[in-house]
Design a protein around this motif. Structure first.
Motif, short mmCIF file in Angstrom:
data_model
loop_
_atom_site.label_atom_id
_atom_site.label_comp_id
_atom_site.label_asym_id
_atom_site.label_seq_id
_atom_site.Cartn_x
_atom_site.Cartn_y
_atom_site.Cartn_z
N PRO A 1 48.25 52.87 33.06
CA PRO A 1 48.42 51.36 33.24
C PRO A 1 47.06 50.95 33.23
O PRO A 1 46.18 51.65 34.02
CB PRO A 1 49.23 51.11 34.33
CG PRO A 1 50.09 52.38 34.36
CD PRO A 1 49.16 53.49 33.99
N MET A 2 46.51 49.83 33.08
CA MET A 2 45.34 49.26 32.73
C MET A 2 44.76 49.00 34.30
O MET A 2 43.62 49.33 34.71
CB MET A 2 45.28 47.83 31.92
CG MET A 2 43.89 47.55 31.85
SD MET A 2 42.94 48.65 30.81
CE MET A 2 41.61 48.60 31.61
N GLU A 3 45.44 48.53 34.82
CA GLU A 3 45.11 48.45 36.70
C GLU A 3 44.59 49.55 37.17
O GLU A 3 43.51 49.85 37.91
CB GLU A 3 46.29 47.51 37.39
CG GLU A 3 46.34 46.24 37.08
CD GLU A 3 45.14 45.56 37.23
OE1 GLU A 3 44.37 45.71 38.33
OE2 GLU A 3 44.67 44.57 36.54
N VAL A 4 45.39 50.81 37.05
CA VAL A 4 45.07 52.05 37.46
C VAL A 4 43.88 52.77 36.98
O VAL A 4 42.73 52.96 37.49
CB VAL A 4 46.10 53.02 37.27
CG1 VAL A 4 45.89 54.51 37.75
CG2 VAL A 4 47.52 52.58 38.25
N LEU B 1 42.00 39.34 28.62
CA LEU B 1 42.70 38.16 27.81
C LEU B 1 43.59 38.56 26.42
O LEU B 1 43.48 39.71 26.16
CB LEU B 1 40.95 37.93 27.01
CG LEU B 1 39.93 37.33 27.81
CD1 LEU B 1 38.86 36.69 26.99
CD2 LEU B 1 40.47 36.16 28.79
N SER B 2 44.28 37.67 26.36
CA SER B 2 45.28 38.06 25.02
C SER B 2 44.35 37.92 23.70
O SER B 2 43.18 37.94 23.79
CB SER B 2 46.40 36.70 25.11
OG SER B 2 45.43 35.61 24.68
N VAL B 3 45.33 38.37 22.68
CA VAL B 3 44.35 38.51 21.34
C VAL B 3 44.03 37.19 20.93
O VAL B 3 42.93 37.17 20.51
CB VAL B 3 45.45 39.25 20.39
CG1 VAL B 3 44.97 39.30 19.15
CG2 VAL B 3 45.83 40.80 20.72
N ALA B 4 44.62 36.29 21.11
CA ALA B 4 44.50 34.87 20.87
C ALA B 4 43.30 34.29 21.48
O ALA B 4 42.25 33.84 21.01
CB ALA B 4 45.67 33.91 21.02
N GLU B 5 43.23 34.58 22.67
CA GLU B 5 42.15 34.31 23.76
C GLU B 5 40.78 35.04 23.29
O GLU B 5 39.72 34.17 23.19
CB GLU B 5 42.43 34.45 25.27
CG GLU B 5 43.43 33.59 25.79
CD GLU B 5 43.90 33.98 27.17
OE1 GLU B 5 44.12 33.00 27.93
OE2 GLU B 5 44.03 35.35 27.63
N THR B 6 40.91 36.33 23.05
CA THR B 6 39.61 37.19 22.58
C THR B 6 39.29 36.46 21.24
O THR B 6 37.99 36.50 21.16
CB THR B 6 40.05 38.49 22.54
OG1 THR B 6 40.65 39.13 23.66
CG2 THR B 6 39.27 39.42 22.10
N VAL C 1 35.94 45.01 26.08
CA VAL C 1 35.79 44.37 27.33
C VAL C 1 36.59 43.13 27.67
O VAL C 1 37.23 43.02 28.49
CB VAL C 1 34.10 43.97 27.53
CG1 VAL C 1 33.92 43.12 28.68
CG2 VAL C 1 33.45 45.18 27.35
N LEU C 2 36.82 42.30 26.43
CA LEU C 2 37.50 41.19 26.61
C LEU C 2 38.95 41.58 26.69
O LEU C 2 39.79 40.69 27.65
CB LEU C 2 37.50 40.25 25.33
CG LEU C 2 35.93 39.37 25.32
CD1 LEU C 2 35.89 38.87 23.87
CD2 LEU C 2 35.98 38.42 26.35
N ARG C 3 39.59 42.57 25.99
CA ARG C 3 41.06 42.53 25.94
C ARG C 3 41.32 43.34 27.10
O ARG C 3 42.28 43.00 27.91
CB ARG C 3 41.39 43.20 24.93
CG ARG C 3 41.21 42.62 23.63
CD ARG C 3 42.57 41.72 23.20
NE ARG C 3 43.53 42.67 22.99
CZ ARG C 3 44.77 42.33 23.82
NH1 ARG C 3 44.90 41.63 24.62
NH2 ARG C 3 45.84 43.03 23.50
N PHE C 4 40.52 44.31 27.72
CA PHE C 4 41.13 45.45 28.78
C PHE C 4 40.46 45.24 30.05
O PHE C 4 40.92 45.33 30.97
CB PHE C 4 40.88 46.82 28.17
CG PHE C 4 41.70 47.19 26.96
CD1 PHE C 4 43.04 46.88 26.87
CD2 PHE C 4 41.31 47.36 25.65
CE1 PHE C 4 43.83 47.11 25.81
CE2 PHE C 4 42.05 47.45 24.66
CZ PHE C 4 43.25 47.42 24.68
N PHE C 5 39.08 44.63 30.06
CA PHE C 5 38.69 44.37 31.27
C PHE C 5 38.87 43.00 31.69
O PHE C 5 39.29 42.63 32.67
CB PHE C 5 37.17 44.73 31.39
CG PHE C 5 36.29 44.41 32.76
CD1 PHE C 5 36.49 45.36 33.74
CD2 PHE C 5 35.87 43.40 33.03
CE1 PHE C 5 35.91 45.14 35.15
CE2 PHE C 5 35.14 43.00 34.16
CZ PHE C 5 35.25 44.02 35.21
#
Length: 182
Positions: free
Chosen positions: A169-172, A128-133, A121-125
């Motif tokens: 792509p994530m947005e699609v 967030l970056s790996v560091a932010e996650t 959820v954090l990474r793909f929705f």
């Protein structure tokens, strides 16, 4: 009084996005409402300090993730089994493919561990970056990377029908899955 107005404005501006995050974390509307309400109650009590951080939405998300982790720990013995009989995916012209994809994704997410689900959820929705996650979850960058890898692998096993969502792509993919939720 000024704090109340600022908090209300914040909630009105961010309610839809925070509700979606809560739903993705819980998988059920009433649980998402409870999670968001609990988080907002905690944030309201500290609104002056939260608003001073400059990013109150990130703070609310962190509270939601922590609240969800607590509830997972409390109820970890309760096993949630998704309903059987997943509808088959086929070409449709009425937009039902987005609904089917969303159902498949929800059922697959429900079978992940709490940490795997939160990482996805954090990474793909949330993008967030790996560091932010890692900062939100209070774990190392390596843990985020390994949990992401394990979670995506498990999703591929649990719902091979979703393979195309994981390669687009994530947005699609996000628009296709969310499109019918609005």
């Amino acid at each position: 009084m000024e704090d109340d107005v600022g908090f209300r404005e914040f909630v009105e501006a961010r309610l839809v996005r925070l509700s979606r995050v809560a739903y993705l974390l819980t998988g059920r509307h009433h649980d998402a409402e409870d999670l968001l309400q609990a988080a907002l109650v905690k944030v309201a009590a500290r609104w002056r300090r939260v608003a001073a951080t400059g990013d109150p939405e990130a703070y609310v998300r962190r509270v939601m993730y922590n609240e969800r982790i607590l509830s997972w720990r409390r109820w970890r013995r309760q096993v949630v089994q998704p309903a059987e009989g997943v509808p088959e995916m086929g070409p449709t012209a009425d937009g039902a493919d987005g609904v089917v994809s969303r159902i498949l994704l929800e059922r697959a997410l429900a079978r992940l561990t709490w940490r795997q689900r939160a990482v996805l959820v954090l990474r793909f929705f949330e993008d967030l970056s790996v560091a932010e996650t890692a900062a939100v979850l209070g774990c190392s960058i390596g843990t985020v990377k390994s949990q992401t890898s394990h979670a995506l692998g498990r999703l591929r096993t649990l719902a091979p029908e979703l393979a195309e969502l994981m390669t687009e792509p994530m947005e699609v993919a996000r628009e296709r899955v969310e499109g019918n939720a609005r």
